[in-house]
Scaffold this active site. Structure first.
Site, PDB file in Angstrom:
ATOM      1  N   SER A  66       0.789  -0.904   0.168  1.00 37.54           N
ATOM      2  CA  SER A  66       0.408  -0.099   0.060  1.00 37.54           C
ATOM      3  C   SER A  66       0.673   0.618   0.236  1.00 37.54           C
ATOM      4  CB  SER A  66      -0.890   0.148   1.186  1.00 37.54           C
ATOM      5  OG  SER A  66      -2.238  -0.989   1.024  1.00 37.54           O
ATOM      6  N   LYS A  95      -0.145   3.925  -2.601  1.00 38.73           N
ATOM      7  CA  LYS A  95      -1.421   5.036  -2.637  1.00 38.73           C
ATOM      8  C   LYS A  95      -0.090   5.963  -2.197  1.00 38.73           C
ATOM      9  CE  LYS A  95      -4.346   1.371   0.145  1.00 38.73           C
ATOM     10  NZ  LYS A  95      -4.289   1.165   0.244  1.00 38.73           N
ATOM     11  N   SER A 136      -5.557   3.509   4.486  1.00 29.61           N
ATOM     12  CA  SER A 136      -4.917   2.204   3.979  1.00 29.61           C
ATOM     13  C   SER A 136      -6.183   2.013   2.819  1.00 29.61           C
ATOM     14  CB  SER A 136      -3.910   1.688   3.942  1.00 29.61           C
ATOM     15  OG  SER A 136      -3.279   0.936   3.158  1.00 29.61           O
TER      16      SER A 136
END
Length: 312
Positions: free
Chosen positions: A70, A73, A131
């Site tokens: 993640s 992101k 997240s």
């Protein structure tokens, strides 16, 4: 001062106030301070850079491309924030498909409710603090181009790849908008991810979002009422390691635990990366100690997440 020649060597003789003579040879080298040993970290990859100058202080495993989970992101947020004319107050309607995606992929979630109308700004908070893969999906679907969700999300991922290419990051590529990589082709290196984050820090909205421990906001709900969204940042260095100002956690079955971190003390800001590090938060503290010349990692006590906040 009296200069003496003895066997071809020159020496300086200094008369001290006490009447003692001190002889100093010009061949004597000054005593050098021992170099500070570089920290040992659990991460397979690690990096530390001076945010302002770009000077690299630490590097480990930089020759290997790794999945990044993640931390992807960061690129998602940067892509959104650098869209020309982006309206951060634009409302995006949450679709059931985003929730179904979370269930199917077992992704981390901001728990966005179907039918709610959430602003792009709020989605950025759900993306970077919690997240939320649902928040990433919503942003990609809303801001990509095309007549179908598939076309729009593919378009958005293309925008992410164009962004890193424009920054000269040749060892970074995305095949997902959130780090859940269907083909294992979302990857980076410690230096690339650090450079990407350094670039993202030029954006004041990005900096403001990633340094928050908590966010609370209201959105029009599907039932006509108002829903309150409250998200806690899964980066437990915030509020634990003095000066921390971000940035993003990530965990994947192949990527392992990952962390992009940054801290400011005085006029210095350091930014860095841990990839596949089982002790990622302590790893980051050790690297920042190395930069700041401090020893805080030894006494680090991480902030405890609220029961409803799952780590990522």
């Amino acid at each position: 001062m009296i200069l003496n020649n003895t066997r071809g060597r020159r020496a300086a003789t200094v008369v001290l106030a006490s009447g003692l003579l001190l002889t100093v040879s010009p061949l004597s080298a000054p005593v050098q301070a021992a170099a500070k040993p570089k920290p040992s970290i659990s991460g397979a990859g690690g990096y530390l850079m001076d945010l302002d100058t770009g000077k690299v202080l630490y590097s480990k495993g930089n020759g290997t491309r790794r999945e990044m989970a993640s931390t992807t992101k960061i690129a998602t947020a940067l892509t959104v924030l650098t869209i020309k004319g982006i309206d951060l107050d634009r409302k995006v309607t949450i679709k059931q498909e985003y929730r179904d995606y979370i269930v199917r992929e077992k992704g981390s979630t901001a728990d966005l409710k179907t039918g709610d109308r959430v602003t792009v700004r709020q989605l950025l908070h759900g993306l970077m603090l919690r997240s939320g893969c649902d928040a990433a999906y919503a942003l990609a679907d809303a801001l990509g181009k095309g007549s179908t969700r598939s076309e729009r999300t593919k378009s958005f991922i293309g925008m992410m790849n164009k962004k890193v290419a424009s920054l000269g990051l040749k060892d970074t590529k995305f095949d997902s908008f959130d780090g859940i990589s269907p083909g294992g082709k979302t990857y980076t290196t410690p230096s690339d991810l650090t450079k990407l984050t350094r670039h993202a820090f030029k954006n004041k909205i990005f900096r403001a979002v990633v340094k928050k421990k908590f966010y609370t906001g209201k959105a029009p709900a599907a039932n006509g009422g108002t829903r309150t969204y409250s998200w806690e940042n899964s980066n437990t260095l915030l509020g634990s390691y003095r000066g921390t100002v971000g940035v993003k956690t990530g965990t994947g079955s192949k990527a392992g635990p990952c962390l992009v971190f940054a801290a400011t003390r005085g006029s210095k800001t350091y930014v860095g990366v841990i990839l596949n590090g089982k002790d990622r938060f302590n790893d980051a503290a050790k690297l920042m100690d190395y930069g700041f010349g401090s020893n805080d990692a030894k006494s680090l006590k991480l902030r405890t997440l609220r029961p409803e906040t799952s780590p990522n």
